[in-house]
Write an enzyme that holds these catalytic residues in place. Sequence first.
Site, short mmCIF file in Angstrom:
data_model
loop_
_atom_site.label_atom_id
_atom_site.label_comp_id
_atom_site.label_asym_id
_atom_site.label_seq_id
_atom_site.Cartn_x
_atom_site.Cartn_y
_atom_site.Cartn_z
N ASN A 187 0.86 -1.17 0.00
CA ASN A 187 0.00 0.00 0.00
C ASN A 187 0.90 1.22 0.00
O ASN A 187 2.09 1.13 -0.25
CB ASN A 187 -0.96 -0.05 1.20
CG ASN A 187 -2.30 0.57 0.89
OD1 ASN A 187 -2.37 1.71 0.46
ND2 ASN A 187 -3.36 -0.19 1.09
N HIS A 217 21.39 1.08 14.60
CA HIS A 217 22.61 1.74 15.08
C HIS A 217 22.93 1.23 16.48
O HIS A 217 22.06 0.73 17.17
CB HIS A 217 22.42 3.25 15.08
CG HIS A 217 22.18 3.81 13.71
ND1 HIS A 217 23.18 3.94 12.79
CD2 HIS A 217 21.04 4.23 13.11
CE1 HIS A 217 22.67 4.43 11.67
NE2 HIS A 217 21.38 4.61 11.84
N GLY A 259 -1.12 -2.15 8.37
CA GLY A 259 -0.62 -0.79 8.30
C GLY A 259 0.07 -0.31 9.57
O GLY A 259 -0.25 -0.72 10.67
N ALA A 299 -2.24 -4.49 12.54
CA ALA A 299 -1.87 -3.10 12.31
C ALA A 299 -1.19 -2.51 13.55
O ALA A 299 -1.57 -2.78 14.68
CB ALA A 299 -3.10 -2.28 11.95
N ARG A 326 -2.99 -16.03 18.42
CA ARG A 326 -3.71 -17.24 18.02
C ARG A 326 -3.07 -17.80 16.76
O ARG A 326 -2.21 -17.17 16.17
CB ARG A 326 -5.19 -16.99 17.82
CG ARG A 326 -5.57 -16.19 16.60
CD ARG A 326 -7.09 -16.01 16.54
NE ARG A 326 -7.51 -15.33 15.36
CZ ARG A 326 -7.97 -15.91 14.25
NH1 ARG A 326 -8.07 -17.22 14.19
NH2 ARG A 326 -8.35 -15.20 13.21
#
Length: 172
Positions: free
Chosen positions: A69, A99, A126, A144, A167
Amino acid sequence: MEDAEIAAIQHRAIALCQRFNTLPVTAWEERDKLLRQLFASAGKDLSIKPGFFCDLGINIHVGDGFLTNYNVTILDMAPITIGDNVWLGPNVGLYAVAHPMEAAGRQKMLGIAKPITIGNSVWIGGNSVVVMDVTIGNNVVIGAGSVVTHDIPDNAVAVGNPARVIRFIDNK
């Protein structure tokens, strides 16, 4: 590789990403051609929305049916291997570099790079992040907003920060 060689590869990747992100989404062939110049290897049926960025490109290997996306970032200072039918939601980050924790190391601009491996049929929701040295199995869903800091087994649903398996999916 020398720092100058890495810088040249990175500048090339930035330029290719800029060109890719400014092309019309209907310029299928040109977009596909740029991705194949950028990635080390790529399967068929790629679908990458604008706002795609990467460090080098030469360490990215994607399988068939790879879909992102908007606003996906892949920091590929180490190999990132992505299987078939993997979907990345908006604002997902795959970070195969970090780092040092010590200030002295960061001040010297030191980096640590370790691979990321993502199996087949994975959906990463997302605003999720996958950090270096992580393997995600096959048939996995990452919820998400998750931060994946350790390996996730096959057929798992993992969510949270840090992501944890909540799960398993019955893929019969």
